[in-house]
Design an enzyme around this catalytic site. Sequence first.
Site, PDB file in Angstrom:
ATOM      1  CB  CYS A  93     -30.876   3.021 -31.005  1.00 10.57           C
ATOM      2  SG  CYS A  93     -32.190   2.245 -31.967  1.00 10.57           S
ATOM      3  CB  CYS A 136     -32.790   4.658 -35.754  1.00  9.00           C
ATOM      4  SG  CYS A 136     -33.881   4.460 -34.336  1.00  9.00           S
ATOM      5  CG  ASP A 158       1.622  15.739 -34.086  1.00 10.41           C
ATOM      6  OD1 ASP A 158       2.212  15.921 -35.167  1.00 10.41           O
ATOM      7  OD2 ASP A 158       1.401  16.638 -33.265  1.00 10.41           O
TER       8      ASP A 158
END
Length: 783
Positions: free
Chosen positions: A28, A31, A455
Amino acid sequence: MTPQPRPVPAPQQADERTTTLTVGGMTCAACVGRVEKKLGRLDGVAASVNLATGRATVSHPAAVSVTDLIATVEAAGFTAELPEPDPEPEADARPASAGPDDGDDAARAERHRLLVTALLSLPVLVLSMVPGWQFRNWQWLCFVLAAPVALWGAAPFHARALRGLRHGAATMDTLVSLGVAASFSWSAYALFLGGAGTPGMTMPFSLLPTAGDGVAHLYLEAAVGVPLFVLAGRRMEARARRGTGAALRALAELAAKDVAVPTPDGERRIPVSRLRVGDRFLVRPGERVATDGTVVEGSSALDLSLITGESRPVEVGPGAAAVGGAVNSGGLLEVRAGAVGADTQLARITRLVEDAQTGKTKVQRLADAVAAVFVPAVLTVSVTVLGFWLGAGADPQAAVTAAVAVLVVACPCALGLATPTALLAATGRGAQLGILVRGPEALERLRHVDTVVLDKTGTLTTGQMGVTALTARSGGLDATAVLRLAALVEQGSEHPLARAITAHARERHPDPQQLRLPVKDFTATPGHGVEGTADGHRVAVTRPGDLDGLPAPLPEAVRSAEADGHTAVLVTVDGAPEAVFAVGDALRPDSYRAVDHLRRLGLRPVLATGDRAATARAVAGHLAVTEVHAEARPEDKADLVRTLQEQGRRVAVVGDGVNDAAALALADLGIAMGSGTDAAIGAADVTLVREDLQAIADAVRLARRTLGTIRTNLGWAFGYNLITVPLAAVGLLNPMLAAAAMSASSLLVVGNSLRLRAWRPHRATTTARRPHGPRAQTRWETT
């Protein structure tokens, strides 16, 4: 805090190094934060950890060794190692970010765990929550079914919670583990010691605590429901994370694996890794250029669409540059290698994508951030409640009941469901609308975007060369006859312009057999055109020269084609100029409406293309876009994104080619066209499957609605805890009622999320008049 765009890294000092580590055991955002915090405590060390790729990019002084970095990560409770070196190009390699080889095995194991947990949990949930179905000794059956779930199904949560506690940290895993352990332990006590194991016992719902009945209640539904729901949510997130390496894998596949080199005896093929600067190699029609270099012999047209994203072919001859990864569309080329390995343009694009993805630290989940304070607080409250009631002379079971009620009512089921259920409903609805979204962070970023970099080729246009206009001279052959003769001659050429003319003729000519007549004396001049005798006429299809010698209205047709950014092609029959073709990439018919809808949503459109300035200006004029960046290389597009971010803009990039991959990955949000390359799709956070640019506006609206739903869910989940935990602490909630409240909160969250399945995009009515610009359909003019 709202994550800021990745800053441009400062130049490294002479004694500063950058090391990449593969970190294992992260589940997660908490962490990620713990690893970054531990590494950041070392003098002069700065770390950026990417949860999706499992990589940590660490800047550190030379005095801090790699061994020290690995030891610091391991001290935080995780594993760390240097990434394995990439295999040779001729092997079936994949980037390190794609994950270990056992990734499929781990996914199957998690899927198996979720399936078994669901099969065991459903009977427990039904029997516990429906008193009318509780048969004799039902509680013992539920206990037998719940035990494997509480021990084996929730084992990953228990293991990670213990590891976090050893290192002084708390996450969602801690909450899940506590909820399961408390519910199951109390249920076991109730069955064996509290009188709940008596045959014929039923467990009705009660809105108020039932004190003095002498029977302890069961809370097995909480013990199985928590791991079931959270496992399902974690699996969804894991599936989204595993797709992150797709961009790098697609880029790796563009690189040639081997190459033909000339020898005194002919030629031989060698691995590209053995090619050195200055070596010569051959590129046959249809093959990819092995590496960046310079053409020594031969002439051809190179298809750079996979590298630059533009459909316009590039004519090359001796002395011209050849880009690695480009496809040879014409004759045989001999190229001298000018860059190899990590120095090639394709390798640089790959590094840009990887660096941008590494710099995208995932948004720390709100539940994880609160859990660091919430879990110790809940433990403190539970122990305090137990001590208070025992000290006040209350019955021990009443004291234990209140303490357990605090733990059960704080169970994070609603927290765990708040985001995944909304995401599941939104992504399912989005898929029905042709919008594929990768994870909750993408939805959050999509909602806050205020600038959209578009683009051109393949995004605003169809991405295919075609005849957009045909103008015949007055008093000459008609347009149909000119098109037929031009197609007869062009069928002997493999040039992209020739293919566009012949394809157009096949669509328009009533008798396709008339396009298969033989052509005599065919000649092709690279960079100029073709010539031949067809159906008794000498036909030349070439680039226009001096416009003064052309009859009206051909000069105007040439200028009009060039103004629109298209290529003008002159057809001469028996020495007389007869017609001018305009060949180019046509705009999608919905481009203007889509861009207009983006403006209505408050988004600022920006056009960035590798095509010529004239073409870019023509497209921008048609779409009423005022900011244009033409002739932009991949690194230029990435720099544009950085510049906009430094100006405080939240940038989304919409593209379809490899040249867009770096910008897509670097942007706050990448949106890829479903018809684009795998590299662009892999680098993007959102993929538009349907061929309708209005899906961009629909995606923004869906994101705004979804994020509102998630905020409502989280508000309810946290509000529920803020209200029920104090009630449980003062003895107004027994664990059974706490479990019922927990289930009710989960049902409310799920019900609110399911409303997204019926969401419909609002279609704004466009009344603005389209500016004049490139033609979307072929124009036939005979004067």
